[in-house]
Design a protein around this motif. Structure first.
Motif, PDB file in Angstrom:
ATOM      1  N   GLN A  47       3.200  -8.895  -1.166  1.00  0.00           N
ATOM      2  CA  GLN A  47       2.109  -9.075  -0.216  1.00  0.00           C
ATOM      3  C   GLN A  47       2.502 -10.008   0.921  1.00  0.00           C
ATOM      4  O   GLN A  47       2.138  -9.781   2.078  1.00  0.00           O
ATOM      5  N   LEU A  48       3.265 -11.051   0.588  1.00  0.00           N
ATOM      6  CA  LEU A  48       3.734 -11.971   1.620  1.00  0.00           C
ATOM      7  C   LEU A  48       4.657 -11.245   2.595  1.00  0.00           C
ATOM      8  O   LEU A  48       4.539 -11.407   3.815  1.00  0.00           O
ATOM      9  N   GLU A  49       5.574 -10.435   2.059  1.00  0.00           N
ATOM     10  CA  GLU A  49       6.504  -9.699   2.918  1.00  0.00           C
ATOM     11  C   GLU A  49       5.746  -8.722   3.806  1.00  0.00           C
ATOM     12  O   GLU A  49       6.064  -8.563   4.992  1.00  0.00           O
ATOM     13  N   GLN A  50       4.728  -8.065   3.238  1.00  0.00           N
ATOM     14  CA  GLN A  50       3.915  -7.145   4.029  1.00  0.00           C
ATOM     15  C   GLN A  50       3.158  -7.892   5.127  1.00  0.00           C
ATOM     16  O   GLN A  50       3.052  -7.410   6.258  1.00  0.00           O
ATOM     17  N   ALA A  51       2.643  -9.067   4.792  1.00  0.00           N
ATOM     18  CA  ALA A  51       1.924  -9.868   5.783  1.00  0.00           C
ATOM     19  C   ALA A  51       2.848 -10.306   6.911  1.00  0.00           C
ATOM     20  O   ALA A  51       2.477 -10.284   8.089  1.00  0.00           O
ATOM     21  N   ILE A  52       4.065 -10.695   6.549  1.00  0.00           N
ATOM     22  CA  ILE A  52       5.042 -11.104   7.564  1.00  0.00           C
ATOM     23  C   ILE A  52       5.393  -9.922   8.458  1.00  0.00           C
ATOM     24  O   ILE A  52       5.437 -10.041   9.686  1.00  0.00           O
ATOM     25  N   GLN A  53       5.625  -8.747   7.832  1.00  0.00           N
ATOM     26  CA  GLN A  53       5.984  -7.553   8.593  1.00  0.00           C
ATOM     27  C   GLN A  53       4.853  -7.142   9.530  1.00  0.00           C
ATOM     28  O   GLN A  53       5.076  -6.803  10.700  1.00  0.00           O
ATOM     29  N   THR A  54       3.625  -7.202   9.012  1.00  0.00           N
ATOM     30  CA  THR A  54       2.470  -6.854   9.844  1.00  0.00           C
ATOM     31  C   THR A  54       2.328  -7.822  11.003  1.00  0.00           C
ATOM     32  O   THR A  54       2.081  -7.406  12.144  1.00  0.00           O
ATOM     33  N   ARG A  94       4.667  -9.540  12.436  1.00  0.00           N
ATOM     34  CA  ARG A  94       5.726  -9.268  13.411  1.00  0.00           C
ATOM     35  C   ARG A  94       5.398  -8.046  14.251  1.00  0.00           C
ATOM     36  O   ARG A  94       5.605  -8.026  15.473  1.00  0.00           O
ATOM     37  N   GLN A  95       4.876  -6.987  13.614  1.00  0.00           N
ATOM     38  CA  GLN A  95       4.536  -5.759  14.345  1.00  0.00           C
ATOM     39  C   GLN A  95       3.409  -6.015  15.343  1.00  0.00           C
ATOM     40  O   GLN A  95       3.451  -5.528  16.476  1.00  0.00           O
ATOM     41  N   VAL A  96       2.411  -6.779  14.914  1.00  0.00           N
ATOM     42  CA  VAL A  96       1.305  -7.092  15.829  1.00  0.00           C
ATOM     43  C   VAL A  96       1.801  -7.934  16.995  1.00  0.00           C
ATOM     44  O   VAL A  96       1.428  -7.714  18.153  1.00  0.00           O
ATOM     45  N   SER A  97       2.688  -8.893  16.704  1.00  0.00           N
ATOM     46  CA  SER A  97       3.212  -9.745  17.769  1.00  0.00           C
ATOM     47  C   SER A  97       4.037  -8.956  18.773  1.00  0.00           C
ATOM     48  O   SER A  97       4.145  -9.344  19.933  1.00  0.00           O
ATOM     49  N   ARG A  98       4.603  -7.827  18.326  1.00  0.00           N
ATOM     50  CA  ARG A  98       5.380  -6.967  19.218  1.00  0.00           C
ATOM     51  C   ARG A  98       4.546  -5.835  19.796  1.00  0.00           C
ATOM     52  O   ARG A  98       5.055  -4.982  20.517  1.00  0.00           O
ATOM     53  N   GLY A  99       3.250  -5.807  19.475  1.00  0.00           N
ATOM     54  CA  GLY A  99       2.390  -4.751  19.980  1.00  0.00           C
ATOM     55  C   GLY A  99       2.571  -3.432  19.276  1.00  0.00           C
ATOM     56  O   GLY A  99       2.205  -2.381  19.789  1.00  0.00           O
ATOM     57  N   GLU A 100       3.113  -3.436  18.046  1.00  0.00           N
ATOM     58  CA  GLU A 100       3.413  -2.212  17.320  1.00  0.00           C
ATOM     59  C   GLU A 100       2.373  -1.896  16.255  1.00  0.00           C
ATOM     60  O   GLU A 100       2.463  -0.856  15.594  1.00  0.00           O
TER      61      GLU A 100
END
Length: 294
Positions: A74-81, A83-89
């Motif tokens: 869940q932590l890895e998913q939160a980090i990935q999400t 990062r994607q939001v911060s990149r507009g993805e």
């Protein structure tokens, strides 16, 4: 307890060997053993049975391993999400558009954006220009496709599309067989137009075009949406001057004719709040600008 303690525990539980776990984690074995002891003290139960020759999970340790893996995932998913939001993805984008944009720039922009950023949820609203400006002010929209000009210093506006104006006629009109029509020939015709408040830029272009031909159009009916205007033309209520992309509507009973006079360029602009350009909004702006330049 910190997440690194869980990572240390999972490594030891999977290796069942402190030395191999330490190599995997790129740390020395004594600090690893110390961290596991601290974790057990904090938890209040033993995680491993240790002997000089073996390491084995306790029953409580086996259950804790399952939950630790779940938490780390869940932590890895939160980090990935994040990062994607911060990149507009990833995230959500609320888009407004004038009805006529659905017949020119909107479909290809949406197709390309969805292909490039499938994790961004798009929420679309068909709105007149004035309503979009209000929704932007109320923070109900992220970005809009409008008819300029837009006089608001708080908004970032960029024209992304231009097109000429044409004449929409009922297919049984007297001039239906003419290849090109002069504005002077239709000076006495009943016109269908939208209220100026909805898109003053386009409205003024149409009125000025007629006035340069020596007349002011007799407006017999107003309609808010372009497709409604075309439907009223098909019903023989009147004629209309519309952006050429409305030909893509292909409404039965309506034909489109070029005007003899040179027409102004009807514009579609992309607009957003200057001080609120999120990464996702910037992605949309960049893609829309790039597509309409090519």
């Amino acid at each position: 307890m910190e997440f690194r303690h869980l990572r240390y525990f999972v490594a030891v539980a999977e290796e069942l060997h402190f030395g191999r776990a330490a190599e995997r984690l790129h740390i020395a074995q004594p600090p690893l053993s110390q961290q596991i002891r601290q974790l057990e003290n904090e938890l209040g139960f033993q995680l491993f049975h240790r002997t000089k020759r073996s390491v084995a999970l306790t029953e409580a340790g086996a259950v804790f391993l399952q939950e630790s893996r779940r938490l780390l995932y869940q932590l890895e998913q939160a980090i990935q999400t994040g990062r994607q939001v911060s990149r507009g993805e990833q995230g959500q984008l609320v888009i407004g558009f004038v009805s006529s944009a659905a017949y020119n720039v909107l479909p290809p922009i949406l197709r390309s954006f969805r292909a490039a950023f499938p994790e961004v949820k798009l929420e679309l609203h068909e709105l007149t220009t004035d309503h979009q400006l209000q929704w932007l002010s109320d923070r109900r929209l992220d970005v809009g496709l409008v008819r300029p000009p837009i006089d608001d210093l708080l908004l970032q506006v960029q024209t992304i599309f231009q097109e000429p104006l044409v004449l929409a006629l009922p297919d049984r009109h007297l001039f239906a067989q003419e290849p090109i029509i002069s504005l002077k020939a239709i000076a006495a015709e009943p016109f269908i137009l939208f209220p100026r408040s909805l898109a003053p830029g386009l409205y003024d272009q149409i009125i000025s075009l007629c006035q340069r031909a020596g007349f002011s159009p007799t407006v017999v009916q107003e309609a808010i949406q372009m497709q409604t205007i075309i439907s009223l033309v098909a019903a023989e209520i009147g004629i209309a001057i519309v952006p050429v992309s409305l030909k893509n509507l292909q409404r039965t009973g309506v034909i489109y004719k070029p005007l003899q006079e040179e027409t102004p360029q009807a514009e579609v602009a992309i607009v957003c709040r200057k001080l609120d350009v999120t990464p996702t909004v910037q992605r949309f702006l960049d893609l829309a600008t790039q597509m309409t330049k090519s």
